[in-house]
Structure formats: C-alpha cells, structure tokens
Design a protein around this motif. Structure first.
Motif, PDB file in Angstrom:
ATOM      1  N   VAL A 212       0.850  -1.200   0.000  1.00 50.78           N
ATOM      2  CA  VAL A 212       0.000   0.000   0.000  1.00 50.78           C
ATOM      3  C   VAL A 212       0.886   1.252   0.000  1.00 50.78           C
ATOM      4  O   VAL A 212       1.540   1.575   0.987  1.00 50.78           O
ATOM      5  CB  VAL A 212      -0.954  -0.013   1.212  1.00 50.78           C
ATOM      6  CG1 VAL A 212      -1.757   1.281   1.257  1.00 50.78           C
ATOM      7  CG2 VAL A 212      -1.892  -1.216   1.131  1.00 50.78           C
TER       8      VAL A 212
ATOM      9  N   ARG B  82      -2.967  -6.312   2.748  1.00 56.60           N
ATOM     10  CA  ARG B  82      -2.679  -4.963   2.243  1.00 56.60           C
ATOM     11  C   ARG B  82      -1.775  -4.264   3.250  1.00 56.60           C
ATOM     12  O   ARG B  82      -2.238  -3.862   4.314  1.00 56.60           O
ATOM     13  CB  ARG B  82      -3.988  -4.177   2.066  1.00 56.60           C
ATOM     14  CG  ARG B  82      -5.076  -4.921   1.281  1.00 56.60           C
ATOM     15  CD  ARG B  82      -6.386  -4.137   1.322  1.00 56.60           C
ATOM     16  NE  ARG B  82      -6.744  -3.734   2.664  1.00 56.60           N
ATOM     17  CZ  ARG B  82      -7.493  -4.461   3.493  1.00 56.60           C
ATOM     18  NH1 ARG B  82      -7.998  -5.630   3.114  1.00 56.60           N
ATOM     19  NH2 ARG B  82      -7.760  -4.035   4.713  1.00 56.60           N
ATOM     20  N   ILE B  83      -0.498  -4.167   2.923  1.00 56.98           N
ATOM     21  CA  ILE B  83       0.468  -3.680   3.909  1.00 56.98           C
ATOM     22  C   ILE B  83       1.153  -2.407   3.426  1.00 56.98           C
ATOM     23  O   ILE B  83       1.757  -2.388   2.345  1.00 56.98           O
ATOM     24  CB  ILE B  83       1.496  -4.786   4.224  1.00 56.98           C
ATOM     25  CG1 ILE B  83       0.759  -5.962   4.872  1.00 56.98           C
ATOM     26  CG2 ILE B  83       2.590  -4.258   5.154  1.00 56.98           C
ATOM     27  CD1 ILE B  83       1.652  -7.091   5.308  1.00 56.98           C
ATOM     28  N   GLY B  84       1.038  -1.347   4.223  1.00 53.04           N
ATOM     29  CA  GLY B  84       1.619  -0.066   3.864  1.00 53.04           C
ATOM     30  C   GLY B  84       2.774   0.324   4.757  1.00 53.04           C
ATOM     31  O   GLY B  84       3.946   0.161   4.411  1.00 53.04           O
ATOM     32  N   SER B  85       2.465   0.830   5.948  1.00 49.40           N
ATOM     33  CA  SER B  85       3.486   1.453   6.798  1.00 49.40           C
ATOM     34  C   SER B  85       4.639   0.525   7.156  1.00 49.40           C
ATOM     35  O   SER B  85       5.779   0.970   7.301  1.00 49.40           O
ATOM     36  CB  SER B  85       2.836   2.030   8.052  1.00 49.40           C
ATOM     37  OG  SER B  85       1.905   1.152   8.597  1.00 49.40           O
TER      38      SER B  85
ATOM     39  N   ARG C  73       3.054   7.042   7.670  1.00 52.97           N
ATOM     40  CA  ARG C  73       2.596   8.142   6.828  1.00 52.97           C
ATOM     41  C   ARG C  73       2.425   9.393   7.674  1.00 52.97           C
ATOM     42  O   ARG C  73       1.934   9.325   8.793  1.00 52.97           O
ATOM     43  CB  ARG C  73       1.254   7.778   6.169  1.00 52.97           C
ATOM     44  CG  ARG C  73       1.371   6.698   5.121  1.00 52.97           C
ATOM     45  CD  ARG C  73       0.019   6.317   4.572  1.00 52.97           C
ATOM     46  NE  ARG C  73      -0.852   5.700   5.542  1.00 52.97           N
ATOM     47  CZ  ARG C  73      -0.879   4.399   5.820  1.00 52.97           C
ATOM     48  NH1 ARG C  73      -0.090   3.568   5.175  1.00 52.97           N
ATOM     49  NH2 ARG C  73      -1.695   3.924   6.738  1.00 52.97           N
TER      50      ARG C  73
ATOM     51  N   ILE D 142      -7.879   0.549  -3.252  1.00 50.75           N
ATOM     52  CA  ILE D 142      -8.329   0.039  -1.953  1.00 50.75           C
ATOM     53  C   ILE D 142      -9.091   1.090  -1.142  1.00 50.75           C
ATOM     54  O   ILE D 142      -9.486   0.828  -0.009  1.00 50.75           O
ATOM     55  CB  ILE D 142      -7.144  -0.502  -1.120  1.00 50.75           C
ATOM     56  CG1 ILE D 142      -6.166   0.615  -0.763  1.00 50.75           C
ATOM     57  CG2 ILE D 142      -6.415  -1.614  -1.861  1.00 50.75           C
ATOM     58  CD1 ILE D 142      -5.130   0.190   0.278  1.00 50.75           C
TER      59      ILE D 142
ATOM     60  N   LYS E 196       0.041   4.514  -0.780  1.00 49.46           N
ATOM     61  CA  LYS E 196      -0.604   5.839  -0.691  1.00 49.46           C
ATOM     62  C   LYS E 196       0.298   6.828   0.044  1.00 49.46           C
ATOM     63  O   LYS E 196       0.949   6.451   1.026  1.00 49.46           O
ATOM     64  CB  LYS E 196      -1.954   5.734   0.013  1.00 49.46           C
ATOM     65  CG  LYS E 196      -1.877   5.266   1.445  1.00 49.46           C
ATOM     66  CD  LYS E 196      -3.276   5.152   2.047  1.00 49.46           C
ATOM     67  CE  LYS E 196      -3.230   4.542   3.418  1.00 49.46           C
ATOM     68  NZ  LYS E 196      -4.361   3.681   3.723  1.00 49.46           N
TER      69      LYS E 196
ATOM     70  N   ASN F  21      -5.261   4.592  -2.465  1.00 48.89           N
ATOM     71  CA  ASN F  21      -6.574   4.982  -1.926  1.00 48.89           C
ATOM     72  C   ASN F  21      -7.232   6.160  -2.628  1.00 48.89           C
ATOM     73  O   ASN F  21      -8.419   6.381  -2.440  1.00 48.89           O
ATOM     74  CB  ASN F  21      -6.451   5.382  -0.462  1.00 48.89           C
ATOM     75  CG  ASN F  21      -6.189   4.217   0.449  1.00 48.89           C
ATOM     76  OD1 ASN F  21      -5.229   3.484   0.237  1.00 48.89           O
ATOM     77  ND2 ASN F  21      -7.038   4.026   1.444  1.00 48.89           N
TER      78      ASN F  21
ATOM     79  N   MET G 111      -3.732  -5.777   7.566  1.00 48.68           N
ATOM     80  CA  MET G 111      -2.892  -4.627   7.258  1.00 48.68           C
ATOM     81  C   MET G 111      -1.637  -4.738   8.133  1.00 48.68           C
ATOM     82  O   MET G 111      -1.429  -5.759   8.778  1.00 48.68           O
ATOM     83  CB  MET G 111      -3.651  -3.319   7.548  1.00 48.68           C
ATOM     84  CG  MET G 111      -5.113  -3.423   7.214  1.00 48.68           C
ATOM     85  SD  MET G 111      -6.146  -1.949   7.121  1.00 48.68           S
ATOM     86  CE  MET G 111      -5.312  -0.671   7.998  1.00 48.68           C
ATOM     87  N   SER G 112      -0.811  -3.690   8.158  1.00 47.54           N
ATOM     88  CA  SER G 112       0.454  -3.784   8.899  1.00 47.54           C
ATOM     89  C   SER G 112       0.268  -4.295  10.331  1.00 47.54           C
ATOM     90  O   SER G 112       1.032  -5.130  10.805  1.00 47.54           O
ATOM     91  CB  SER G 112       1.149  -2.421   8.954  1.00 47.54           C
ATOM     92  OG  SER G 112       1.614  -2.072   7.676  1.00 47.54           O
TER      93      SER G 112
ATOM     94  N   MET H 179     -11.973  -4.645   6.929  1.00 54.27           N
ATOM     95  CA  MET H 179     -11.004  -4.056   7.851  1.00 54.27           C
ATOM     96  C   MET H 179     -11.478  -4.250   9.273  1.00 54.27           C
ATOM     97  O   MET H 179     -12.617  -3.904   9.603  1.00 54.27           O
ATOM     98  CB  MET H 179     -10.872  -2.553   7.578  1.00 54.27           C
ATOM     99  CG  MET H 179      -9.926  -2.240   6.447  1.00 54.27           C
ATOM    100  SD  MET H 179      -9.641  -0.464   6.361  1.00 54.27           S
ATOM    101  CE  MET H 179     -11.065   0.028   5.420  1.00 54.27           C
TER     102      MET H 179
ATOM    103  N   MET I 156     -13.617  -8.146   0.999  1.00 51.27           N
ATOM    104  CA  MET I 156     -12.579  -7.380   1.681  1.00 51.27           C
ATOM    105  C   MET I 156     -13.163  -6.803   2.963  1.00 51.27           C
ATOM    106  O   MET I 156     -14.352  -6.460   3.005  1.00 51.27           O
ATOM    107  CB  MET I 156     -12.120  -6.256   0.760  1.00 51.27           C
ATOM    108  CG  MET I 156     -11.082  -5.316   1.326  1.00 51.27           C
ATOM    109  SD  MET I 156     -11.764  -3.900   2.212  1.00 51.27           S
ATOM    110  CE  MET I 156     -10.578  -2.650   1.789  1.00 51.27           C
TER     111      MET I 156
HETATM  112  C1  LIG Z   1      -3.985   2.486   4.250  1.00 46.46           C
HETATM  113  C2  LIG Z   1      -4.645   1.188   4.099  1.00 46.46           C
HETATM  114  C3  LIG Z   1      -3.959  -0.023   4.304  1.00 46.46           C
HETATM  115  C4  LIG Z   1      -2.525  -0.097   4.782  1.00 46.46           C
HETATM  116  O1  LIG Z   1      -2.424   0.295   6.121  1.00 46.46           O
HETATM  117  P1  LIG Z   1      -1.085   0.067   6.959  1.00 46.46           P
HETATM  118  O2  LIG Z   1      -1.558   0.079   8.349  1.00 46.46           O
HETATM  119  O3  LIG Z   1      -0.197   1.209   6.621  1.00 46.46           O
HETATM  120  O4  LIG Z   1      -0.508  -1.230   6.549  1.00 46.46           O
HETATM  121  C5  LIG Z   1      -4.638  -1.205   4.070  1.00 46.46           C
HETATM  122  N1  LIG Z   1      -5.920  -1.217   3.658  1.00 46.46           N
HETATM  123  C6  LIG Z   1      -6.613  -0.086   3.475  1.00 46.46           C
HETATM  124  C7  LIG Z   1      -8.015  -0.171   3.021  1.00 46.46           C
HETATM  125  C8  LIG Z   1      -6.013   1.152   3.688  1.00 46.46           C
HETATM  126  O5  LIG Z   1      -6.736   2.267   3.518  1.00 46.46           O
END
Ligand SMILES: *Cc1c(COP(=O)(O)O)cnc(C)c1O
Length: 219
Positions: free
Chosen positions: A24, A209-212, A218, A68, A26, A47, A193-194, A154, A152
C-alpha cells in the motif's frame, strides 16, 4: 524510507499461506514504488484516484494497481481502463458504474465487495446480512463487465487481538458461505494490514494490504 528487509520478512510469512501481498503506497513517492518493483514486488494499492492516476502515468502498468480506498461513482471512469482489482465496492450504484464504464472500454473489472466488520462506524462496507442478499441477486442477474472475485474487510483498530480475530473469522465464514455457491473465480479474501495481518492469515486471509510496515509511517 522503504524497508526492504521487511519486504523479505513479510514474503516469508505469507508463503506458507499462499497469500498475495498488496504493497500500500498511498502518500509515498513513485521512487519508493520503483524500489520495491526492483525487488520483485509488482502489486500496489492506492486509496486516492488523483494520486493513483499520477503514479499510473509515471510508472505505467508494469506494476498492477489495486484500488483500496472508498470509490465515488464519478471517479470510476478514471481507473477502469487499467485497474487490476477494486477492493472496496460497497454499493450497487458504484458497481453499476464500474459495469457501465468497463463495458465501454471492453474490459471486465475484478472487484471485491467490502464488508463492514469493525466496530467503528466510520469504516464502510455492506452489513454481513446484506452482502449475502446482494451477491445472490448479482448472481441471478450479473452485470456485464464486472467480476466479483471475493470479499474485503477491515478489523477494528484495537490492541484486543481476540476481538480482531473474531472479526476476521466472521468475514472468513461469510466468504466461505458465498464461495459455496460461486464459481471458482470467487477466490479472494482481502484482510489484514500492517498491524493485524498475522492474525488475518491465521483466520484465512489470502490477500494482505500492507503499507506502513514496508514504506514507513505516513505523515
Ligand atoms: C492504508 C490502508 C492499508 C494499509 O495500512 P497500513 O496500516 O499502513 O498497513 C490497508 N488497507 C486499506 C483499506 C487502507 O486504507
């Protein structure tokens, strides 16, 4: 800053589950994405349509782009020509628009239905009961140009790991229920996620879905 060691760690953790990693990206620069591409990561999640469009223009379709975020109908036309997967579909009107725009450009767009499993009201998605009815009516009267590939969700942002596991487990049950009357194309369960992907994997996720964790926090 991209954390390549984390990329390799996460890959090792996902392998036994056969799960797919969506990085991820963004708010992160295209140069960070390029760095991950050089290390074999080819799927990126974004996003915001405007930001995604700019990155798509800069980097092309070599990476696969997943949307996403929460998608507004009036933005659908901008991403439909190239998007690989739209994770967060949570209304009939957006699905209709995806169908219309996909048909116009001669594509079939893969989507996931988003289910509201968290305690937070701010998170979007179908209620669990509604998604079953919605999917059943879709199967009776499919829309051209869209393929519903899975679900999907969260989880609630909390330190209570049992609560998170319960929410993911609920989503997996729902996924299995729908998969039982679907074709083999219905095969994607995007959760984790993370902060909670390890729990998600234990509960049956096959796409995280892994971002940080990969890109740093961020601002
Ligand atoms: C931002 C986001 C993520 C990633 O989040 P992290 O905590 O940074 O891994 C995953 N899924 C969705 C829908 C997001 O908006």
């Amino acid at each position: 800053m991209v954390d390549l060691a984390k990329l390799y760690d996460v890959r090792k953790e996902l392998a036994p589950f056969g799960a797919t990693l969506v990085a991820v990206s963004k708010t992160k620069p295209a140069s960070d994405i390029t760095e991950l591409i050089e290390h074999g990561q080819l799927i990126f999640g974004e996003n915001y349509v405007q930001e995604l469009s700019e990155k798509h223009e800069a980097l092309g379709s070599v990476p696969q782009w997943h949307f996403i975020g929460s998608l507004q109908s009036n933005k659908v036309k901008f991403i439909v020509p190239y998007i690989s997967l739209i994770h967060g579909v949570s209304s009939h009107s957006v699905l209709l628009e995806i169908s219309k725009r996909s048909t116009q450009v001669g594509r079939t767009t893969d989507v996931l239905l988003q289910v509201h499993i968290a305690k937070e009201e701010s998170k979007s998605g179908f209620d669990s009961e509604d998604v079953v009815a919605f999917y059943e009516s879709f199967l009776k009267a499919p829309l051209q140009g869209v393929s519903i590939r899975g679900l999907m969700g969260m989880a609630t942002l909390t330190d209570d790991q049992c609560a998170v596991a319960d929410e993911f487990q609920g989503l997996r049950r729902l996924y299995e229920k729908l998969a039982a009357f679907s074709g083999s194309d219905f095969n994607t369960l995007s959760m984790g996620m993370s902060g909670d992907y390890k729990i998600a994997l234990q509960e049956g996720s096959n796409m995280v879905r892994i971002g940080s964790l990969l890109f740093g926090s961020r601002s």
